[in-house]
Scaffold this motif. Sequence first.
Motif, PDB file in Angstrom:
ATOM      1  N   LYS A 138      -8.903 -24.657 -43.410  1.00  0.00           N
ATOM      2  CA  LYS A 138      -8.282 -25.824 -44.040  1.00  0.00           C
ATOM      3  C   LYS A 138      -8.988 -27.146 -43.751  1.00  0.00           C
ATOM      4  O   LYS A 138      -8.686 -28.144 -44.390  1.00  0.00           O
ATOM      5  CB  LYS A 138      -6.813 -25.900 -43.640  1.00  0.00           C
ATOM      6  N   ASN A 168      -2.234 -25.722 -40.642  1.00  0.00           N
ATOM      7  CA  ASN A 168      -3.672 -25.977 -40.618  1.00  0.00           C
ATOM      8  C   ASN A 168      -4.141 -27.170 -41.445  1.00  0.00           C
ATOM      9  O   ASN A 168      -4.979 -27.948 -40.977  1.00  0.00           O
ATOM     10  CB  ASN A 168      -4.419 -24.713 -41.038  1.00  0.00           C
ATOM     11  N   GLY A 273      -2.161 -18.386 -49.805  1.00  0.00           N
ATOM     12  CA  GLY A 273      -1.221 -19.420 -49.354  1.00  0.00           C
ATOM     13  C   GLY A 273      -1.025 -20.363 -50.522  1.00  0.00           C
ATOM     14  O   GLY A 273      -0.109 -20.223 -51.328  1.00  0.00           O
ATOM     15  N   THR A 274      -1.948 -21.327 -50.664  1.00  0.00           N
ATOM     16  CA  THR A 274      -1.984 -22.133 -51.890  1.00  0.00           C
ATOM     17  C   THR A 274      -2.699 -21.354 -52.993  1.00  0.00           C
ATOM     18  O   THR A 274      -2.635 -21.703 -54.142  1.00  0.00           O
ATOM     19  CB  THR A 274      -2.765 -23.437 -51.658  1.00  0.00           C
ATOM     20  N   SER A 275      -3.470 -20.361 -52.614  1.00  0.00           N
ATOM     21  CA  SER A 275      -4.376 -19.539 -53.443  1.00  0.00           C
ATOM     22  C   SER A 275      -5.733 -20.219 -53.656  1.00  0.00           C
ATOM     23  O   SER A 275      -6.571 -19.690 -54.387  1.00  0.00           O
ATOM     24  CB  SER A 275      -3.767 -19.122 -54.790  1.00  0.00           C
ATOM     25  N   GLY A 276      -5.951 -21.373 -53.003  1.00  0.00           N
ATOM     26  CA  GLY A 276      -7.202 -22.115 -53.187  1.00  0.00           C
ATOM     27  C   GLY A 276      -8.449 -21.288 -52.925  1.00  0.00           C
ATOM     28  O   GLY A 276      -9.309 -21.156 -53.799  1.00  0.00           O
ATOM     29  N   HIS A 277      -8.555 -20.697 -51.730  1.00  0.00           N
ATOM     30  CA  HIS A 277      -9.839 -20.064 -51.414  1.00  0.00           C
ATOM     31  C   HIS A 277     -10.051 -18.762 -52.174  1.00  0.00           C
ATOM     32  O   HIS A 277     -11.133 -18.523 -52.712  1.00  0.00           O
ATOM     33  CB  HIS A 277     -10.071 -19.937 -49.901  1.00  0.00           C
ATOM     34  N   GLY A 307       0.825 -19.196 -42.857  1.00  0.00           N
ATOM     35  CA  GLY A 307      -0.276 -19.519 -43.773  1.00  0.00           C
ATOM     36  C   GLY A 307      -0.202 -18.777 -45.092  1.00  0.00           C
ATOM     37  O   GLY A 307      -0.825 -19.176 -46.065  1.00  0.00           O
ATOM     38  N   SER A 352      -2.720 -14.200 -40.253  1.00  0.00           N
ATOM     39  CA  SER A 352      -3.026 -14.034 -41.694  1.00  0.00           C
ATOM     40  C   SER A 352      -4.312 -13.215 -41.842  1.00  0.00           C
ATOM     41  O   SER A 352      -4.433 -12.381 -42.743  1.00  0.00           O
ATOM     42  CB  SER A 352      -3.134 -15.383 -42.417  1.00  0.00           C
ATOM     43  N   PRO A 378      -9.124 -16.717 -41.975  1.00  0.00           N
ATOM     44  CA  PRO A 378      -8.812 -18.152 -42.054  1.00  0.00           C
ATOM     45  C   PRO A 378      -8.796 -18.877 -40.716  1.00  0.00           C
ATOM     46  O   PRO A 378      -9.193 -20.034 -40.644  1.00  0.00           O
ATOM     47  CB  PRO A 378      -7.421 -18.197 -42.694  1.00  0.00           C
ATOM     48  N   ASP A 379      -8.334 -18.200 -39.657  1.00  0.00           N
ATOM     49  CA  ASP A 379      -8.358 -18.908 -38.366  1.00  0.00           C
ATOM     50  C   ASP A 379      -8.296 -17.950 -37.179  1.00  0.00           C
ATOM     51  O   ASP A 379      -8.252 -16.724 -37.351  1.00  0.00           O
ATOM     52  CB  ASP A 379      -7.292 -20.018 -38.291  1.00  0.00           C
ATOM     53  N   TYR A 384      -1.661 -19.067 -32.062  1.00  0.00           N
ATOM     54  CA  TYR A 384      -0.402 -18.356 -32.356  1.00  0.00           C
ATOM     55  C   TYR A 384       0.221 -17.746 -31.105  1.00  0.00           C
ATOM     56  O   TYR A 384       0.852 -16.705 -31.165  1.00  0.00           O
ATOM     57  CB  TYR A 384      -0.653 -17.288 -33.435  1.00  0.00           C
TER      58      TYR A 384
HETATM   59  N1  PLP Z   1      -4.259 -18.279 -43.536  1.00  0.00           N
HETATM   60  C1  PLP Z   1      -3.988 -19.398 -42.862  1.00  0.00           C
HETATM   61  C2  PLP Z   1      -3.911 -19.344 -41.367  1.00  0.00           C
HETATM   62  C3  PLP Z   1      -3.742 -20.566 -43.551  1.00  0.00           C
HETATM   63  O1  PLP Z   1      -3.460 -21.698 -42.868  1.00  0.00           O
HETATM   64  C4  PLP Z   1      -3.807 -20.553 -44.959  1.00  0.00           C
HETATM   65  C5  PLP Z   1      -3.472 -21.731 -45.696  1.00  0.00           C
HETATM   66  O2  PLP Z   1      -2.823 -22.634 -45.222  1.00  0.00           O
HETATM   67  C6  PLP Z   1      -4.106 -19.386 -45.630  1.00  0.00           C
HETATM   68  C7  PLP Z   1      -4.339 -18.269 -44.873  1.00  0.00           C
HETATM   69  C8  PLP Z   1      -4.166 -19.302 -47.116  1.00  0.00           C
HETATM   70  O3  PLP Z   1      -5.228 -20.018 -47.695  1.00  0.00           O
HETATM   71  P1  PLP Z   1      -5.107 -20.679 -49.136  1.00  0.00           P
HETATM   72  O4  PLP Z   1      -4.176 -21.856 -49.004  1.00  0.00           O
HETATM   73  O5  PLP Z   1      -6.497 -21.076 -49.499  1.00  0.00           O
HETATM   74  O6  PLP Z   1      -4.532 -19.661 -50.055  1.00  0.00           O
END
Ligand code: PLP
Length: 403
Positions: A138, A168, A273-277, A307, A352, A378-379, A384
């Motif tokens: 993020k 994030n 999550g947002t589906s952006g990536h 997420g 995630s 993603p992280d 956590y």
């Molecule tokens: N995994 C984590 C830990 C996230 O913080 C996010 C988004 O906030 C996602 C996955 C999902 O990514 P996206 O928002 O690009 O779909």
Amino acid sequence: MRLFEADEIKVNIVPMDDYLDVLIDVIKNWSVSPVRLSGDEVLKQEDSLKKIKALKAIGVKYIPIIEREQDQSVRVSLDDLGVWDNVKNDGVRVYQNVLDLVAFDNPTPLVALKSLSTDRLKVWAKLEWYHPFSLSIKDRVSWFMLKNALEARLIERGKKIYEATSTNTGLGLAGISNYLGLKLRVYLPSTTQRCIDHLFTTLGAEVVRKETPITTSMLRAVILDAYRDGAIVLNQYENDLNFIVHLQYTAKEIDYQMRSIGRRPSLIVGGLGTSGHLSALTLYFKNKYGDVKVYGVQPREGEVIPGLRRVEHDMKWLKMVNIDGIVDVALREAFEGVLIVARGDGILIGPSAGAVAFAIKRLINDLDIEGDAVVVIPDHGAKYIELIQSLITATCPDTHDAG
Ligand code: PLP
């Protein structure tokens, strides 16, 4: 034909709807015919403007321009327009300021995981915790949205930003806002770990906790508060820059990295999550190569995986692409994925990413697929600790509760 520095041509690349068709065309052909005419006149022609926007969205260094009387039938490869320049690194990694860590310290590592690979399919993990502020994917989105808001003069020093986030994006915005002298208020859902509040407070951000477990259901309240207080909402759920940054960086980085070893993915798996990536990776790889399967991962109904969200909660960019399927994963299964990678490869991925790891294991069983797969991590798991504490004591009963 002349090559113009893309940065010197100022056009707004959001919203994306009005040039999406041209963008897809550019990715499919990986080449463009030059833009006719020069100077301001170019910007008055709708087709030329769409082409410039599409080229800037994919992130070329140069825009090809020809004069009125010259032949436009020639096509120029994106490779010759410096399309890879933003994802290459000189390797020395010395930066003048912390923002440059997000802008220029690319690509993030791509590493093969033995814990997820089989004889027929090698699984490559894109490690997105290699970013300085949120230690997550993020940072890319936070930086890109803020950068563009500053360039468009939507924000000035001292101004407040309000954002709904599960963690994030908020951490990314908090770090970057501090560097830029902006103020941040984050709105967190009830499901975000309690200890996260302390991270925000340490960074000097204001925290508002809402009763709802769903991030997007806070959006209306956030927008109303911002209107009342004269603050800005960047809104990662609707802001096309959340998609464009992954097209311009995440997707191109993966392509660049895989090409460097003479490979390309036959399967891509990522969380939603947002589906952006994942939407950006789908648009890029399916149009550029065609024969790539893409699967998204969502929490099983009634489950919470930080997420991630379920697709019925409306995902702006997922509707624009053709994904091959969605895998439902329970939190406990996501943690199983965390354990598989932690114990097989020794790296502690976030929940995630654990869901993505579990999903690819299942897909390998269900699909007849070989070659190379890419999973987006993603992280990192360290953030956590509260969640891990509850999961590990139930999974491994002899583990003592440190509390
Ligand atoms: N995994 C984590 C830990 C996230 O913080 C996010 C988004 O906030 C996602 C996955 C999902 O990514 P996206 O928002 O690009 O779909």
